[in-house]
Design a protein around this motif. Sequence first.
Motif, PDB file in Angstrom:
ATOM      1  N   GLU A   1     -11.068  54.188  63.394  1.00  0.00           N
ATOM      2  CA  GLU A   1      -9.952  53.289  63.644  1.00  0.00           C
ATOM      3  C   GLU A   1     -10.492  51.931  64.093  1.00  0.00           C
ATOM      4  O   GLU A   1     -11.554  51.849  64.729  1.00  0.00           O
ATOM      5  CB  GLU A   1      -9.042  53.866  64.726  1.00  0.00           C
ATOM      6  CG  GLU A   1      -8.214  55.043  64.270  1.00  0.00           C
ATOM      7  CD  GLU A   1      -7.182  54.654  63.223  1.00  0.00           C
ATOM      8  OE1 GLU A   1      -6.396  53.729  63.488  1.00  0.00           O
ATOM      9  OE2 GLU A   1      -7.183  55.263  62.143  1.00  0.00           O
ATOM     10  N   PRO A   2      -9.806  50.844  63.751  1.00  0.00           N
ATOM     11  CA  PRO A   2     -10.300  49.533  64.202  1.00  0.00           C
ATOM     12  C   PRO A   2     -10.320  49.452  65.729  1.00  0.00           C
ATOM     13  O   PRO A   2      -9.441  49.977  66.406  1.00  0.00           O
ATOM     14  CB  PRO A   2      -9.279  48.550  63.610  1.00  0.00           C
ATOM     15  CG  PRO A   2      -8.616  49.298  62.500  1.00  0.00           C
ATOM     16  CD  PRO A   2      -8.598  50.737  62.915  1.00  0.00           C
ATOM     17  N   VAL A   3     -11.338  48.791  66.255  1.00  0.00           N
ATOM     18  CA  VAL A   3     -11.463  48.589  67.691  1.00  0.00           C
ATOM     19  C   VAL A   3     -11.700  47.113  67.936  1.00  0.00           C
ATOM     20  O   VAL A   3     -12.484  46.471  67.245  1.00  0.00           O
ATOM     21  CB  VAL A   3     -12.602  49.441  68.283  1.00  0.00           C
ATOM     22  CG1 VAL A   3     -13.937  49.127  67.640  1.00  0.00           C
ATOM     23  CG2 VAL A   3     -12.688  49.249  69.796  1.00  0.00           C
ATOM     24  N   CYS A   4     -10.992  46.563  68.918  1.00  0.00           N
ATOM     25  CA  CYS A   4     -11.097  45.139  69.234  1.00  0.00           C
ATOM     26  C   CYS A   4     -12.097  44.963  70.377  1.00  0.00           C
ATOM     27  O   CYS A   4     -12.036  45.668  71.393  1.00  0.00           O
ATOM     28  CB  CYS A   4      -9.738  44.588  69.637  1.00  0.00           C
ATOM     29  SG  CYS A   4      -9.744  42.822  70.052  1.00  0.00           S
TER      30      CYS A   4
ATOM     31  N   LYS B   1     -12.756  43.627  73.263  1.00  0.00           N
ATOM     32  CA  LYS B   1     -12.112  42.955  74.377  1.00  0.00           C
ATOM     33  C   LYS B   1     -12.002  43.937  75.528  1.00  0.00           C
ATOM     34  O   LYS B   1     -11.547  45.060  75.358  1.00  0.00           O
ATOM     35  CB  LYS B   1     -10.728  42.449  73.973  1.00  0.00           C
ATOM     36  CG  LYS B   1     -10.025  41.652  75.056  1.00  0.00           C
ATOM     37  CD  LYS B   1      -8.685  41.141  74.560  1.00  0.00           C
ATOM     38  CE  LYS B   1      -7.969  40.334  75.634  1.00  0.00           C
ATOM     39  NZ  LYS B   1      -6.633  39.847  75.162  1.00  0.00           N
TER      40      LYS B   1
ATOM     41  N   LYS C   1     -16.395  44.406  59.639  1.00  0.00           N
ATOM     42  CA  LYS C   1     -15.220  43.814  60.266  1.00  0.00           C
ATOM     43  C   LYS C   1     -13.964  44.415  59.660  1.00  0.00           C
ATOM     44  O   LYS C   1     -13.965  44.887  58.516  1.00  0.00           O
ATOM     45  CB  LYS C   1     -15.221  42.296  60.090  1.00  0.00           C
ATOM     46  CG  LYS C   1     -16.316  41.590  60.871  1.00  0.00           C
ATOM     47  CD  LYS C   1     -16.189  40.083  60.768  1.00  0.00           C
ATOM     48  CE  LYS C   1     -17.253  39.388  61.624  1.00  0.00           C
ATOM     49  NZ  LYS C   1     -17.137  37.905  61.557  1.00  0.00           N
ATOM     50  N   LYS C   2     -12.908  44.422  60.454  1.00  0.00           N
ATOM     51  CA  LYS C   2     -11.649  44.994  59.988  1.00  0.00           C
ATOM     52  C   LYS C   2     -11.179  44.268  58.726  1.00  0.00           C
ATOM     53  O   LYS C   2     -11.164  43.041  58.660  1.00  0.00           O
ATOM     54  CB  LYS C   2     -10.594  44.871  61.088  1.00  0.00           C
ATOM     55  CG  LYS C   2      -9.246  45.446  60.697  1.00  0.00           C
ATOM     56  CD  LYS C   2      -8.236  45.254  61.819  1.00  0.00           C
ATOM     57  CE  LYS C   2      -6.855  45.774  61.399  1.00  0.00           C
ATOM     58  NZ  LYS C   2      -5.850  45.568  62.465  1.00  0.00           N
TER      59      LYS C   2
ATOM     60  N   GLN D   1     -12.620  40.075  68.097  1.00  0.00           N
ATOM     61  CA  GLN D   1     -12.753  40.508  66.710  1.00  0.00           C
ATOM     62  C   GLN D   1     -12.641  42.029  66.637  1.00  0.00           C
ATOM     63  O   GLN D   1     -13.134  42.740  67.517  1.00  0.00           O
ATOM     64  CB  GLN D   1     -14.094  40.045  66.132  1.00  0.00           C
ATOM     65  CG  GLN D   1     -14.334  40.439  64.688  1.00  0.00           C
ATOM     66  CD  GLN D   1     -13.365  39.762  63.743  1.00  0.00           C
ATOM     67  OE1 GLN D   1     -13.185  38.560  63.794  1.00  0.00           O
ATOM     68  NE2 GLN D   1     -12.718  40.534  62.882  1.00  0.00           N
ATOM     69  N   SER D   2     -11.996  42.546  65.602  1.00  0.00           N
ATOM     70  CA  SER D   2     -11.850  43.986  65.400  1.00  0.00           C
ATOM     71  C   SER D   2     -12.886  44.474  64.398  1.00  0.00           C
ATOM     72  O   SER D   2     -13.177  43.791  63.403  1.00  0.00           O
ATOM     73  CB  SER D   2     -10.443  44.329  64.912  1.00  0.00           C
ATOM     74  OG  SER D   2      -9.488  43.996  65.903  1.00  0.00           O
ATOM     75  N   TYR D   3     -13.412  45.673  64.658  1.00  0.00           N
ATOM     76  CA  TYR D   3     -14.464  46.252  63.830  1.00  0.00           C
ATOM     77  C   TYR D   3     -14.118  47.697  63.496  1.00  0.00           C
ATOM     78  O   TYR D   3     -13.341  48.359  64.225  1.00  0.00           O
ATOM     79  CB  TYR D   3     -15.812  46.214  64.557  1.00  0.00           C
ATOM     80  CG  TYR D   3     -16.304  44.818  64.883  1.00  0.00           C
ATOM     81  CD1 TYR D   3     -17.136  44.129  64.012  1.00  0.00           C
ATOM     82  CD2 TYR D   3     -15.923  44.189  66.068  1.00  0.00           C
ATOM     83  CE1 TYR D   3     -17.596  42.856  64.311  1.00  0.00           C
ATOM     84  CE2 TYR D   3     -16.369  42.921  66.380  1.00  0.00           C
ATOM     85  CZ  TYR D   3     -17.205  42.252  65.491  1.00  0.00           C
ATOM     86  OH  TYR D   3     -17.651  41.001  65.794  1.00  0.00           O
TER      87      TYR D   3
END
Length: 1258
Positions: free
Chosen positions: A698-701, A703, A648-649, A676-678
Amino acid sequence: MYKKHVSLDDIGKMPDFLVALRPHTVWEKTPVKLFCTVHGSPMPIVKWYKGGVPVDPLSAPGKYKIENKYGVHSLIIIFLVESVLQLDLFCAVPHLTASHASKLEVSLLDHFPVSFGVEGGSISLVCNMVVVPDLPNLPPLVHWYRDGGAARLTLPSLAKDDEGLYTLRVFTKEGTVDHSAYLFVSDAAPSIAGAPGAPMSVKAYDVNSDFVLVAWKPPNVVNEAAISGYFVDRCESGSDTWVQCNDSPVKVCKYPVQGLKLGHSYHFRVRAVNSAGISRPSRNPTKLPPSTPRRTRVIKIHGNYDIVIKDDELEGYVTLPEPPTEVHVSEVCRSYVVLSWTPPKPRGRAPLWYSIEKVSWQRINTAVQICSPRFAVFDIEEGQRYQFRVCSVNLHGPSEASQPTQPVQKVDMDGRCHQKHQSSVFVQWDSPKHLKNLMGYYIDGRVVGSKEWFPCNHKPFKHNRFVVHGLVPGETYVFRVQAVNVFGLSEESQESSPITVEPALSTPSAPFGITMLSCDGSSMTVAWSKPKTCGGSKINAYYLDKRNADTLAWKEVNLQGSPRESVEKLTEGTFYEFKVTAANMAGVGVPSAPSVPMKCDAWTMDTPGPPYDLGFSEVRSHSLVLLWKAPVYAGASAVSGYIVEMAKKGSKDFVALNEEAVSHRYMQVSGLEEGQSYVFKVRAVNNSGPGKGSLVSEPVCAKALPGTQEIMAGVDDETGDVFLSLEACEISETSKFVWSKNYSPIGECPRFKKHTRNCISILLLTFTNPDKDDLGRYSVAVTDTDGVSSSHTLTEDALNTMLELSYAIRHPVVPLKHGLNYEILEKGHVRFWLQAVKLSSAVSYRFIVNDKEVTSGEGHKISHDVATGVIQMTVESFTRANEGTYTVQITDGKAKAQSSLVLVGDVFKAALKEAEFQRKEHIRKQGPHFSEYLYFTVTEDCTVLLNCKVANVKKETSFHWYKEDDEIVPETPPNVTSGACSLPIPNFSRKEQGVFKAMLSDDRGKDTSAIDISGQVFDEIINALAQVAGASASDLVLQCTPEGIRLQCYMKYYTEEMKTVWKHKSSKIASSEKMRIGGTSEMAWMQICDPSDKEKGSYTIEISDGVQTHSRTFDLSGQGTAVHSVFDRFFNRGRVVGGLPDVVTIMEHKSLSLTCTVWGDPTPEVTWFKNEQEVASTEHTKVMFDGGKFASLVINQVTPEDSGKYSINVRNKYGGEFVEITVSVYRHGESIPETKLGQAKSAAATRAKSSMSVEFDV
């Protein structure tokens, strides 16, 4: 003579350096100033060069500064790098012509923007520029353009005609420099609220001696009422008086003005009219110069001389003119038509005018002299067709009439627009179908959520695309378009989809994630991730810079188009840093942050290097697809798979998503939390184990994008190609669709055809030899978006299904709604038909019967209907020879179909029988006949009616009723002319069974209808009677009788044939001596003889009509005082206990004594009757009642007159009994007469009996 003094300074001199440049050695990043002094006549032009390329201060703002003060030229370099500077000199003389070798460089600085003005105001368009060299005596040539026509730069009094695209063009020897911007001019405030804007672009066409056609463009109407018409005004030059040309508003944007004076000049203006009022007049009036017709000819001699000859001199002396020629209708509008013709030749020298005739050749211009070959006819009616002809007239008389025109009628014209938008403020639409007389378009817009429309342009725009300016960034708008022609404005097009104003084109953002992929000690391979935003344009270059980690100076490596680069000539053991800058059409973007220091040491480990370029696809609320590229450094053995880790981010606890390495370079990650961002990283695995991990992604949400669509699989309806399609929810002008199979890009391949339409990308899969290699996971990603992507797995079953459909499309059949069938028509004709789902007008077909084609002709009629899809063949004479197989073969384009019908055996016999019956029916209906055969109905009063309907009758037609061949004559004779006849049968019972017939006849023939009232028909009639009777049945009524108690149920009609059941305590009662069941036509009854306590209980009568059961109930359970009273009255009523005979025979002159014992409580009253007349006590007849028990009637000396029916009525308050005795007196010597028993009771006796009964309702 004046002679100009020429000084030495005016003599031209070659340019030369007085003080030349000298070499300089300076530190990097320090500014430097270069100076030189030049001389020449005229003053030389100084231009600086770097490496043979001119130094342009505007190309690198802030880096270079060029100055010229008092002949000293200087170049200041703010940030110096190693370079070679060169200075070239050019000389220009001011008074030389334009062909002199002068050289100017012009740079436009402050461009005039898109401008907005108001009608009647003023505006100036200003553009600042830099001219090198700055020569006041030799300025560059500047032209202004507006929509391709010359115009002034300063507009002191704006009008809507001034709206358009303005262009500044600067001419130099090197070429031109242009700048363009649009000027919008809105309507001034109207003089009357709600009035329309002023018309524009008023022009005059087809100018003649007394006729001119005035045309204009309509104003844009958005929130005002629709324009109902226009008024055209004229004014003679030199006068201020305006005269209105038309009495009523003209609805089109042109009007023929007639009655002008020859040689006079006129001005014209136009005003628009709507329900609120009249607009301001159009702009400065259009001036029409005087028109003077000249009848001359020019003859050229040897090509150098012109001889002008008047037509009058060539024609000679002519009195009556010839008729005009080429008479035709040149304009056809809603309210008028314009006639044009060619003047006659010869015409004569006398003044000439014309007369116009129409339809029945009546003159229509009796009050006006027409001098020009043009005329407008206004009184045109809707839908009428007209013809015209023209006569020439002078002082000597009229000519013959010209040839008439072709028939003409007034017409309407319409234009409609449709919109098709892209994802910007660039509005585009489809042109209307009818482009004739199209002037342009008006575009309106409004903010989403608002109801107020605003005009985007105030002058018709000629193209079908338009850039709307003056909008608020970030706001969402919708647009609509109206077409404009001479007839006005079309209806508004449908609204566009909402469009959000996006920012202008910009440079890309910084790349990121620089990582080292391999190193051999002298070179490094580095890679980076693409910028998150490309600035609305494709990235066309990357600039990679490097530096030693211990220095500050960056050095450009080279220009690279892909995000991976191999950097050569490095020093082993040295640490290096890198930075990357992306560039697009807008320029070079922001550089990335410097990478972490990377040591240039050769990689010798056995495990593989890091994967790179981690990316995401198909991001949804609970899943995504992670993509990466294989490592450049494979290690000691080939890469066998990959391990993916996720966290998780903000967390450093990475969890491996797969225990066993996957061989492909993508992974579907599921089970994510929405919102949630990962972050992810990937490791490559070979025989030596897992290698270095990639950089963290890079973080990805988790959604999904709003409006996300998935890939759809289908088959093209026309070509039969199997395709996958994606409708992108977001797209930009630079977006591309990148298709992949198993996440490997699909290149050019004959098996795969890629096609993009609007915002839909369709991948066509054409299979020549399908096999398992074509199965797999197909995905698509849309570039320059926020991650629009999707995938679809093509399975074997799905592919087989689509291939079957593809085969059906490529080998089409005509779909049939109904196969070949037949039906029997009247006259005994047989129709064979089938119905297709759809037929085209080019369909062809044929009927084949028993292997022989049948064509339409005698005995057969073959036809089809495209609208319904029906193909049919009618056989007029259907006989035994028509038995066999019927087939229809259809061909419609490429599609084919066939349908057959086997008509043999029992099926054919049934069809033949029906055809013969219909043939006979047709013959029967030629004379009087029954349109409806006999049938029965039951009325509300339970009368049975036998009904029938007749047709094709006349007054002479006779009608008769029969039962079993015996004629029935009803009270009311049948009226055949009414179309219906009825036979009433009252009191219907079993005796009415039999065959009833109705016969209809006259001189044309006869017809018979019969109905057999027995069996089922009889039962149906009884049920119908029972339905009416049961519904009308009253409640059960209790009545005392001499024999006991009677329950009665009254109804409209009763017959014993009705299904009637009596029940006692739910048990069915059978008729017996104790329980008697019967009825009359008015009621049903049940008699309880000598009732006792056993007969107490609930009694029910049930009347069934075959569908419903009608029941009525009476309670004799003894629980009520009323029931007790009934039983008491029955036992205590007056009655005869015994003693009286039924028949008495006696000889005359003897005495007769009739004595009986009676009983009742209280004591009953006794009354004797003879022939229903009460007997009084006399000497001859004595009536006695002794002790309340013995009643006697004594007749002394009987005579034959004493014969008759005697009766005794014994009654008390509870009821009574009536007993009858028959007395016969015979004379001496006569035989004893025989008496008949059971004679009917008279009315008096019935009344006497009924007077002793007691009735009451419970």
